[in-house]
Design an enzyme around this catalytic site. Sequence first.
Site, PDB file in Angstrom:
ATOM      1  N   HIS A 169      34.675  20.665  36.898  1.00 28.16           N
ATOM      2  CA  HIS A 169      34.875  21.101  35.517  1.00 28.16           C
ATOM      3  C   HIS A 169      35.644  22.423  35.481  1.00 28.16           C
ATOM      4  CE1 HIS A 169      32.634  17.779  34.063  1.00 28.16           C
ATOM      5  NE2 HIS A 169      31.461  18.193  34.501  1.00 28.16           N
ATOM      6  N   ASP A 190      39.897  13.233  31.886  1.00 29.87           N
ATOM      7  CA  ASP A 190      38.793  12.593  32.608  1.00 29.87           C
ATOM      8  C   ASP A 190      38.997  12.661  34.121  1.00 29.87           C
ATOM      9  OD1 ASP A 190      36.370  11.266  32.766  1.00 29.87           O
ATOM     10  OD2 ASP A 190      37.258   9.268  32.614  1.00 29.87           O
ATOM     11  N   LEU A 216      52.334  26.559  19.235  1.00 26.25           N
ATOM     12  CA  LEU A 216      51.550  25.348  19.501  1.00 26.25           C
ATOM     13  C   LEU A 216      50.195  25.395  18.793  1.00 26.25           C
ATOM     14  CD1 LEU A 216      51.136  22.773  21.456  1.00 26.25           C
ATOM     15  CD2 LEU A 216      49.954  24.379  22.944  1.00 26.25           C
TER      16      LEU A 216
HETATM   17  C1  IPE Z   1      35.474  10.987  27.814  1.00 30.09           C
HETATM   18  O1  IPE Z   1      35.140  10.919  29.163  1.00 30.09           O
HETATM   19  C2  IPE Z   1      35.083  12.319  27.250  1.00 30.09           C
HETATM   20  C3  IPE Z   1      35.792  13.483  27.787  1.00 30.09           C
HETATM   21  C4  IPE Z   1      36.765  13.489  28.632  1.00 30.09           C
HETATM   22  C5  IPE Z   1      35.363  14.723  27.245  1.00 30.09           C
HETATM   23  P1  IPE Z   1      33.803  10.247  29.672  1.00 30.09           P
HETATM   24  O2  IPE Z   1      33.796  10.408  31.138  1.00 30.09           O
HETATM   25  O3  IPE Z   1      32.641  10.804  28.926  1.00 30.09           O
HETATM   26  O4  IPE Z   1      33.999   8.731  29.236  1.00 30.09           O
HETATM   27  P2  IPE Z   1      33.238   7.416  29.726  1.00 30.09           P
HETATM   28  O5  IPE Z   1      31.765   7.690  29.640  1.00 30.09           O
HETATM   29  O6  IPE Z   1      33.665   7.158  31.130  1.00 30.09           O
HETATM   30  O7  IPE Z   1      33.699   6.340  28.797  1.00 30.09           O
HETATM   31  C1  IPE Z   2      35.687  14.729  32.149  1.00 33.05           C
HETATM   32  O1  IPE Z   2      35.371  14.527  33.469  1.00 33.05           O
HETATM   33  C2  IPE Z   2      35.013  15.942  31.579  1.00 33.05           C
HETATM   34  C3  IPE Z   2      33.932  15.646  30.632  1.00 33.05           C
HETATM   35  C4  IPE Z   2      33.550  14.472  30.235  1.00 33.05           C
HETATM   36  C5  IPE Z   2      33.203  16.795  30.120  1.00 33.05           C
HETATM   37  P1  IPE Z   2      34.075  13.724  33.910  1.00 33.05           P
HETATM   38  O2  IPE Z   2      32.959  14.690  34.058  1.00 33.05           O
HETATM   39  O3  IPE Z   2      33.812  12.599  32.995  1.00 33.05           O
HETATM   40  O4  IPE Z   2      34.514  13.196  35.317  1.00 33.05           O
HETATM   41  P2  IPE Z   2      34.182  11.787  35.962  1.00 33.05           P
HETATM   42  O5  IPE Z   2      34.680  10.735  35.020  1.00 33.05           O
HETATM   43  O6  IPE Z   2      32.700  11.710  36.125  1.00 33.05           O
HETATM   44  O7  IPE Z   2      34.902  11.801  37.254  1.00 33.05           O
HETATM   45 MG    MG Z   3      34.382  10.647  32.997  1.00 39.57          MG
END
Ligand code: IPE
Ligand code: IPE
Ligand code: MG
Length: 247
Positions: free
Chosen positions: A39, A22, A133
């Site tokens: 991303h 995240d 792995l």
């Molecule tokens: C969780 O992250 C999903 C992934 C990392 C793929 P999110 O950014 O979607 O989670 P929330 O919405 O903050 O809980």
């Molecule tokens: C995690 O990073 C990747 C996915 C959920 C696909 P985020 O896109 O949730 O990044 P933040 O949390 O908005 O910074």
């Molecule tokens: Mg996120």
Amino acid sequence: MYDSLTRSMQGEIPKHIAIIMDGNGRWAVRQNKPRAFGHKAGVDALKTTIESCAAYGVEVLTVFAFSSENWRRPAKEVDVLMKLFMLTLKSQVRRLHKNNIRLKIIGDRFRFSEALQGKIKEAETLTHQNTGLTLIIAANYGGHWDVEQAAQKMFEHASSKDVPITTLELKDFLSTADVVVPDLFIRTGGEKRISNFLLWQIAYSELYFTDTLWPDFDKDALDSAIKCFSSRQRRFGQTSEQIDKSR
Ligand code: IPE
Ligand code: IPE
Ligand code: MG
């Protein structure tokens, strides 16, 4: 293959590491860049973590790439993520295969485009026999979905094989049935929640939360998480004294 980290820690290397990757979006926004940039950087961070896990002899690495709730994001961002998933599979699968990595995708794949479903199947088939792995990518995955599909499969199995359902175990029908449960659960990006990731499987995982945003999660960051893991005593319901005695 184990390197200096293993030797210096003299601790335990987790067999299965599960990561919520995240913070990509915030990482990009902090640099006045579009979220897509974060991303893309996230894919690079994943490559580094895969390499380290393979080098440390970790058996399974499960990463959360796209949750069943991430469809709620703006269509443009969802589109970027789908394209990136496809591109990454196209460019990386051969390399994973060369490194003896077995790739598995968990989640409800039927919502993806046919082209993406085809590429997923191709990658899994190619790497199926690999013995290094196991890399599990959770895509359109949700812990609720996993438990529901497992219950359904278990019921179907019981009816079609005419065996009492009470003789079956849910764990054998979860999407992770063929691997050990996670020892170490990591979430980057500062949030302290599970966000519908592996719900059943993390019952006894050691939880590790870090403020580091996923694109900044490098080898040192992984080493810190593993070090923290190896310093904890896992008791699985027993007392410390019992654990000390059995050592
Ligand atoms: C969780 O992250 C999903 C992934 C990392 C793929 P999110 O950014 O979607 O989670 P929330 O919405 O903050 O809980
Ligand atoms: C995690 O990073 C990747 C996915 C959920 C696909 P985020 O896109 O949730 O990044 P933040 O949390 O908005 O910074
Ligand atoms: Mg996120």
